[in-house]
Design an enzyme around this catalytic site. Structure first.
Site, PDB file in Angstrom:
ATOM      1  N   LYS A 107       0.927  -1.364  -0.010  1.00 17.91           N
ATOM      2  CA  LYS A 107       0.049   0.036  -0.016  1.00 17.91           C
ATOM      3  C   LYS A 107       0.832   1.165  -0.031  1.00 17.91           C
ATOM      4  CE  LYS A 107      -1.732   2.904   2.759  1.00 17.91           C
ATOM      5  NZ  LYS A 107      -1.907   3.974   1.508  1.00 17.91           N
ATOM      6  N   GLY A 130       7.658   5.897   7.083  1.00 14.19           N
ATOM      7  CA  GLY A 130       6.534   6.898   7.052  1.00 14.19           C
ATOM      8  C   GLY A 130       6.664   7.997   8.392  1.00 14.19           C
ATOM      9  N   VAL A 180       2.164   7.595  12.631  1.00 17.72           N
ATOM     10  CA  VAL A 180       1.711   6.324  12.014  1.00 17.72           C
ATOM     11  C   VAL A 180       2.278   5.137  12.362  1.00 17.72           C
ATOM     12  CG1 VAL A 180       0.962   5.573   9.758  1.00 17.72           C
ATOM     13  CG2 VAL A 180       0.477   7.867  10.268  1.00 17.72           C
ATOM     14  N   GLY A 181       3.544   5.316  12.331  1.00 16.18           N
ATOM     15  CA  GLY A 181       4.496   4.214  12.432  1.00 16.18           C
ATOM     16  C   GLY A 181       4.291   3.629  13.897  1.00 16.18           C
ATOM     17  N   GLU A 196      10.689   2.422   9.412  1.00 15.87           N
ATOM     18  CA  GLU A 196      11.706   3.523   9.271  1.00 15.87           C
ATOM     19  C   GLU A 196      10.783   4.854   9.495  1.00 15.87           C
ATOM     20  OE1 GLU A 196      14.762   3.608   9.545  1.00 15.87           O
ATOM     21  OE2 GLU A 196      15.358   1.489   9.200  1.00 15.87           O
ATOM     22  N   CYS A 221      13.600  11.962   4.353  1.00 19.47           N
ATOM     23  CA  CYS A 221      14.069  11.533   5.867  1.00 19.47           C
ATOM     24  C   CYS A 221      15.275  11.881   6.354  1.00 19.47           C
ATOM     25  CB  CYS A 221      13.402  10.134   6.287  1.00 19.47           C
ATOM     26  SG  CYS A 221      14.771   9.043   5.104  1.00 19.47           S
ATOM     27  N   GLU A 263      10.285  17.376  13.354  1.00 20.31           N
ATOM     28  CA  GLU A 263      10.503  17.219  11.908  1.00 20.31           C
ATOM     29  C   GLU A 263       9.749  18.450  11.049  1.00 20.31           C
ATOM     30  OE1 GLU A 263       9.236  13.584   9.643  1.00 20.31           O
ATOM     31  OE2 GLU A 263      11.045  13.298   8.938  1.00 20.31           O
TER      32      GLU A 263
HETATM   33  P1  NAD Z   1       2.575   9.135   6.551  1.00 18.41           P
HETATM   34  O1  NAD Z   1       3.106   8.455   8.004  1.00 18.41           O
HETATM   35  O2  NAD Z   1       1.726  10.077   6.614  1.00 18.41           O
HETATM   36  O3  NAD Z   1       2.147   7.867   5.521  1.00 18.41           O
HETATM   37  C1  NAD Z   1       3.036   7.008   5.187  1.00 18.41           C
HETATM   38  C2  NAD Z   1       2.102   5.700   4.597  1.00 18.41           C
HETATM   39  O4  NAD Z   1       1.379   5.224   5.737  1.00 18.41           O
HETATM   40  C3  NAD Z   1       1.264   6.147   3.497  1.00 18.41           C
HETATM   41  O5  NAD Z   1       1.270   4.961   2.755  1.00 18.41           O
HETATM   42  C4  NAD Z   1       0.116   6.332   4.120  1.00 18.41           C
HETATM   43  O6  NAD Z   1      -1.094   6.044   3.366  1.00 18.41           O
HETATM   44  C5  NAD Z   1       0.058   5.349   5.216  1.00 18.41           C
HETATM   45  N1  NAD Z   1      -0.837   5.556   6.429  1.00 18.41           N
HETATM   46  C6  NAD Z   1      -1.276   6.756   7.017  1.00 18.41           C
HETATM   47  N2  NAD Z   1      -2.165   6.668   8.018  1.00 18.41           N
HETATM   48  C7  NAD Z   1      -2.209   5.186   8.237  1.00 18.41           C
HETATM   49  C8  NAD Z   1      -2.745   4.342   9.247  1.00 18.41           C
HETATM   50  N3  NAD Z   1      -3.869   4.779  10.096  1.00 18.41           N
HETATM   51  N4  NAD Z   1      -2.583   3.087   9.148  1.00 18.41           N
HETATM   52  C9  NAD Z   1      -1.883   2.507   8.256  1.00 18.41           C
HETATM   53  N5  NAD Z   1      -1.183   3.290   7.126  1.00 18.41           N
HETATM   54  C10 NAD Z   1      -1.228   4.485   7.214  1.00 18.41           C
HETATM   55  O7  NAD Z   1       3.955   9.494   5.876  1.00 18.41           O
HETATM   56  P2  NAD Z   1       4.287  10.498   4.730  1.00 18.41           P
HETATM   57  O8  NAD Z   1       3.595  11.657   4.903  1.00 18.41           O
HETATM   58  O9  NAD Z   1       3.767   9.635   3.425  1.00 18.41           O
HETATM   59  O10 NAD Z   1       5.862  10.462   4.595  1.00 18.41           O
HETATM   60  C11 NAD Z   1       6.660  11.497   5.220  1.00 18.41           C
HETATM   61  C12 NAD Z   1       7.117  10.865   6.630  1.00 18.41           C
HETATM   62  O11 NAD Z   1       7.931   9.763   6.359  1.00 18.41           O
HETATM   63  C13 NAD Z   1       8.166  11.866   7.091  1.00 18.41           C
HETATM   64  O12 NAD Z   1       7.963  11.860   8.829  1.00 18.41           O
HETATM   65  C14 NAD Z   1       9.540  11.092   6.762  1.00 18.41           C
HETATM   66  O13 NAD Z   1      10.742  11.484   7.687  1.00 18.41           O
HETATM   67  C15 NAD Z   1       9.278   9.543   6.911  1.00 18.41           C
HETATM   68  N6  NAD Z   1      10.275   8.981   6.049  1.00 18.41           N
HETATM   69  C16 NAD Z   1      11.127   8.046   6.754  1.00 18.41           C
HETATM   70  C17 NAD Z   1      12.105   7.397   5.927  1.00 18.41           C
HETATM   71  C18 NAD Z   1      13.052   6.511   6.637  1.00 18.41           C
HETATM   72  O14 NAD Z   1      13.751   5.784   6.106  1.00 18.41           O
HETATM   73  N7  NAD Z   1      13.438   7.026   8.036  1.00 18.41           N
HETATM   74  C19 NAD Z   1      12.205   7.531   4.583  1.00 18.41           C
HETATM   75  C20 NAD Z   1      11.303   8.334   4.038  1.00 18.41           C
HETATM   76  C21 NAD Z   1      10.342   9.181   4.912  1.00 18.41           C
END
Ligand code: NAD
Length: 482
Positions: free
Chosen positions: A174, A226, A230-231, A248, A282, A383
């Site tokens: 997803k 992400g 959320v993580g 991550e 990130c 962040e």
């Molecule tokens: P996000 O957490 O909003 O979304 C990430 C994913 O999770 C998307 O596919 C989203 O649809 C899904 N998601 C959202 N809500 C959810 C839920 N309740 N249950 C399950 N899945 C859900 O993050 P984003 O805005 O897409 O990305 C930006 C973030 O990602 C930043 O915080 C960035 O630091 C982080 N990031 C981290 C790394 C790393 O390797 N550490 C790499 C890239 C991005």
């Protein structure tokens, strides 16, 4: 031109059974890039069931057969890098060079993982008992859920999906809702490369669908990248269900510049780390700790470079920085900057939103450098996913290291110095998962481990050979001939 995007469910390309959704070009929000019908829970259930059936066969294929699919996908991606790269730019906003580079990186990741078939696949130990040896063999987990963010729509999915597949798992993926077109391109590439039906399903839908996916009893494990928020919720869900999880998360990466550093080089690297991909990495450099002795000299260079960046539609060849990926993303960046200014931050360059029609309509954000007298400000702690660099002065090495570690996050960091003592100290005391010495905080090669510590990451690292620690479990075999 709007592309009709479809879901890949149980080996069939089809519409989801949910409402319609679309992605738009963040440089020209009037332009619809992709249009689709989103997936729902019945679609998800079909995908996971098909994945379970496919996984049972896929794990029996020789690892070299699985690797052949990844190798073919790498060749296809290389051949289509320009085409997919420009679609990536239209959908996510980064510059064309960055978009094409990211597609090529995805190909490189597939190639590295295809090479797993030629590397050692387990371990043999001697036994304290005569006539016995002890082997450690690796087995796939089954059906793995992969949930990815929008900022690297090709590379991050590739570095999860490729090791999952080569080690014999099926994947239900997803991606983020902002980038459905690139997700379809990656999945199309793998099916064209010969991936059997059901081994990869693509589900495009809202965040809540991701939660349902993780909770599905047919899913064995989750690899997530992400936000920390959320993580963390998904990690709790996995703990409740006793499913392995790799997460991550966010970053707040610091670069430390000591007085002996080559200031021209350090300034160029810091600005590249802070501003490339519009700071939406990130691993972006978000905090700069500078030795007081060189503060003015360094900041003069940093601000000149930041102010000289050309911001505009990433498809134009004369542009260094594209827009933020969405209206929400831009809003959050501008709010963070205004909050910092209200808290006493000094604006060294940037801040003022663009007034020209093109950049006022697109989600553009000026590269911004802020000097803070007080590192307790939110802009130093939280962040800010955009081209914003916060600077704090340090009185010497001890304070520099203390300020660099002054964060809940621990993804990447950089130190600029030729002082070997300090470098050795940073290698042991700078609490990060990725450390750069005299280079910018961003950058992650496919053949070495990648991931953060503290609030930036949880579970086994990604990429390199570390990836198999997540995508396989070991079975220890005590082997005797009767
Ligand atoms: P996000 O957490 O909003 O979304 C990430 C994913 O999770 C998307 O596919 C989203 O649809 C899904 N998601 C959202 N809500 C959810 C839920 N309740 N249950 C399950 N899945 C859900 O993050 P984003 O805005 O897409 O990305 C930006 C973030 O990602 C930043 O915080 C960035 O630091 C982080 N990031 C981290 C790394 C790393 O390797 N550490 C790499 C890239 C991005």
């Amino acid at each position: 031109m709007t592309v009709r995007v479809r879901q890949l469910i149980a080996g069939r390309w089809r519409d989801g059974t949910g409402p319609r959704s679309e992605s738009r070009n963040p440089a020209r929000p009037g332009e619809v890039v992709a249009d689709l019908a989103v997936a729902t829970e019945p679609d998800l259930d079909e995908a996971v069931r098909a994945a379970a059936v496919a996984a049972a066969e896929w794990r029996l294929a020789a690892m070299h057969e699985r690797a052949e699919v990844l190798g073919a996908a790498a060749r296809l991606l290389d051949a289509r890098a320009e085409e997919y790269g420009s679609e990536l730019t239209r959908e996510e906003g980064k510059t064309l060079a960055e978009g094409v580079g990211e597609v090529r990186r995805a190909a490189e990741i597939f190639r590295f993982n295809a090479g797993e078939a030629d590397r050692e696949a387990g371990e043999i130990y001697s036994s304290p008992r005569r006539g016995e040896s002890i082997m450690v063999v690796r087995r796939p987990l089954g059906v793995v859920a992969v949930i990815t963010p929008w900022n690297f729509p090709a590379a991050i999915p590739a570095w999860k999906i490729a090791p999952a597949l080569v080690h014999g798992n099926a994947v239900v993926w997803k991606p983020a809702s902002l980038v459905p077109l690139l997700a379809m391109r990656l999945a199309e590439t793998l099916t064209e490369a010969g991936l059997p039906d059901g081994v990869l399903s693509l589900l495009l839908g809202p965040g809540a669908l991701g939660t349902r996916l993780v909770e599905h009893p047919g899913v064995a494990a989750l690899s997530f990248t992400g936000s920390t928020e959320v993580g963390t919720r998904l990690m709790q869900t996995c703990a409740r269900l006793r499913k392995p999880v790799q997460a991550e998360l966010g970053g707040k990466n610091a670069a430390v510049v000591l007085a002996d550093a080559d200031l021209d080089h350090a300034a160029a690297e810091v600005i590249a780390g802070a501003m490339r991909s519009t700071g939406q990495k990130c691993t972006a450099t978000s905090r700069l700790v500078v030795d007081a002795a060189v503060e003015d000299a360094l900041l003069d260079r940093v601000c000149r470079l930041a102010a000289g960046l050309r911001v505009g539609d990433g498809l134009r060849p004369d542009v260094d920085l594209g827009p933020a990926a969405s209206a929400d993303a831009r809003g959050e960046i501008l709010t963070a900057v205004e909050g910092a200014v209200a808290g006493g931050a000094e604006v060294l360059t940037g801040r003022t939103p663009y007034a020209d029609t093109e950049r006022a309509e697109g989600y553009f954000v000026p590269p911004t450098v802020l000097r803070l007298a007080d590192p307790r400000l939110a802009v130093w702690r939280d962040e800010v996913f955009g081209p914003v660099l916060s600077v704090v002065r340090a009185a010497g090495r001890d304070e520099a290291l203390r300020l660099a570690n002054d964060s809940a996050f621990g993804l990447s960091g950089a130190v600029f110095t030729n002082d070997l003592d300090f470098v050795l100290r940073a290698m042991s005391e700078f609490k990060v998962g990725v450390l750069h010495v005299n280079s910018e905080t961003a950058g992650a090669d496919p053949h070495v481990p990648f991931g953060g510590v503290k609030d930036s990451g949880y579970g086994p690292k990604e990429q390199g050979r570390a990836a198999r620690d997540f995508y396989t479990h070991t079975t220890t075999v005590y082997l005797r001939a009767s």
